[in-house]
Design a protein around this motif. Sequence first.
Motif, short mmCIF file in Angstrom:
data_model
loop_
_atom_site.label_atom_id
_atom_site.label_comp_id
_atom_site.label_asym_id
_atom_site.label_seq_id
_atom_site.Cartn_x
_atom_site.Cartn_y
_atom_site.Cartn_z
N ALA A 188 2.39 1.65 -3.56
CA ALA A 188 1.38 2.00 -4.31
C ALA A 188 0.92 3.31 -4.13
O ALA A 188 0.96 4.25 -5.29
N VAL A 189 0.97 3.79 -2.93
CA VAL A 189 0.37 5.34 -2.83
C VAL A 189 1.63 6.33 -3.27
O VAL A 189 1.49 7.41 -3.82
N GLY A 190 2.82 5.76 -2.62
CA GLY A 190 3.86 6.64 -3.17
C GLY A 190 4.03 6.68 -4.42
O GLY A 190 4.46 7.97 -5.18
N GLY A 219 2.00 6.62 -6.82
CA GLY A 219 0.82 7.31 -7.55
C GLY A 219 1.10 8.85 -7.26
O GLY A 219 0.98 9.62 -8.24
N LEU A 220 1.37 9.07 -6.35
CA LEU A 220 1.91 10.57 -5.86
C LEU A 220 2.90 11.05 -6.53
O LEU A 220 3.25 12.20 -6.99
N ALA A 259 2.43 6.85 7.08
CA ALA A 259 2.08 5.55 7.48
C ALA A 259 2.71 5.50 8.93
O ALA A 259 1.93 4.85 9.76
N VAL A 283 0.84 -1.17 0.08
CA VAL A 283 0.04 0.05 0.04
C VAL A 283 0.86 1.13 0.17
O VAL A 283 0.81 2.32 -0.92
N ILE A 284 1.86 1.25 0.94
CA ILE A 284 2.86 2.33 0.84
C ILE A 284 3.43 2.65 -0.46
O ILE A 284 3.38 3.63 -0.86
N TRP A 289 8.49 9.71 -3.54
CA TRP A 289 7.08 9.93 -2.67
C TRP A 289 6.94 8.64 -1.84
O TRP A 289 6.31 8.87 -0.68
N VAL A 290 7.67 7.71 -2.23
CA VAL A 290 7.33 6.31 -1.46
C VAL A 290 7.85 6.58 -0.15
O VAL A 290 7.21 6.08 0.96
N ALA A 338 5.71 8.64 2.11
CA ALA A 338 4.06 7.56 2.28
C ALA A 338 4.54 6.85 3.19
O ALA A 338 3.51 6.50 4.25
#
Length: 554
Positions: free
Chosen positions: A26-28, A30-31, A53, A23-24, A45-46, A49
Amino acid sequence: MFEWLQSVFIEQSPIQAVVVLSVIIAVGLGLGKIHIAGISLGVTWVFFAGILAGHFGLAIDHSMLLYAESFGLVLFVYELGLKVGPGFFSSFRTGGVRLNLLSLALVFGGTLLAVALSALLSVPMADMVGIIAGATTNTPSLGAAQQALQQLGVSASGAALSCAVTYPLGVIGVIIAIVLIRKMAVRPTDIDSGDHDDTNRTYIAAFQIHNPAVFGMTIRNAAQLIQPKFVISRLWRQGAVSIPTSDTVLLEGDRLLVVTTEKDVKALTVLFGEQEQTDWNTDDIDWNAIDSSLISRHIVVSRPEINGKRLGSLRLRNSYGINISRVLRSGVKLLATPGLVLQLGDRLTVVGEAKAVDNVERLLGNTVNALKDPNLAVIFVGIVLGLLLGSVPFMIPGVSAPVKLGLAGGPIIVGILMGRFGPQFRMVTFTTRSANLMLRGIGLSLYLACLGLDAGAHFLDTILRADGLLWIATGFIITFLPSMLMIWAAMRLSRLDFGSACGMVCGAMANPMALDYSTATIPGDNPAVSYATVYPLAMFTRVVIAQILVLLFV
């Protein structure tokens, strides 16, 4: 439902660790696709993120965290070494000494700045070594400093915490320096796409024989008159075209299509007599339409038994009556000299009659699908060798604790050696560009996610403390100021191109995230090659300096 979500995201288990890290990441990522004022931090960004978290209470088993972080870093640096290995030593011969001297100037200059700030701002050296590690994103130096502190009976918690809070701006500081230098001081001529970083890079030119000194002389004897190496692809005589051999006699009025390097064109013009003005280096040339009797075909080396053999040992010209004009390797066009060691994935440009070219194709393989699957066994063997090298202790005079290359230094050195010399020992080190990028991306994402998650739990509390803000400001100065000055000095005083200067600074600062930003925004492989050229020595030097600072000032 709530209990199920809690078991997946909160209760520590192998499944929970995979889910949280995924999740971290994927979110990072994406950002990282978001651009602000044309700038994106990408995979960095990971890391943020992960901090977010960790701040909100997400955590995974500590042993799993250490494993994922270590494996990610090892995978990233090893694949980076494999990528730059084939061109590493040629780049070191042409500019590696200069790059390493510049990187050492950055390392020692930043260290002197840190020592001065420690005295000026009354920051204890036990904390300053952590600030230096965070500002230079160099976790091996933090480990060395912590070990030295423990040997002196001094708590190492301050070093770990100061490293965590200064690390984010350590990442960003180098990227900001790159962006500002590019906006303020970079000219179009400073951007080198990497097309000239190899001394063997090919250039095609046509010549006419008008020099009486070579009339009636064989190509072999004429080649001995000058130092530059060249390959004659075609010879036109009285309207007929042929593939010349070293015993072909040159006659007045012969036209030659020659593959050489651009810097050697003037010497060949003097040798042959006259250079034709036609540009043979454009991409829109139909080589098969130049003459009716000869064809030109790109053939990929895919047979394992060819891997590591010298081009001259195959005797292709004498056996098949063909000529190999150039070799494409990892996007670099190499001159097809007899001493060139072939590797799987090399793309040879073969000129000759259609039937002869077909025979050469069968010999070399030309089965692209056979190269799509990376040789995973060699990758893991290389990682093991890298970790063994990284664990070897080196004794430095005057330093009580042994120094090690660690998780980052050992694998990148072995990766470089495997990429360069593996084929000579029949080791299939070839991976496609996409496979190499994916493995590097997975490794770097895992490493950043774990770093952020580990630092996030106490990140905000430390920032809100007065000494936390002082640490952050001090770390940013140690990151930004030397990086900015060294990029400018490397470009203006040492005449490096912008990509090489940025890669050198990223390597000296041990900053793979800034390297990722550089390679994404600067054309060519110069940043990655420079990074790998200076990283081992700079990293080793920083590890030694961290221990020396503790022994001298704590």
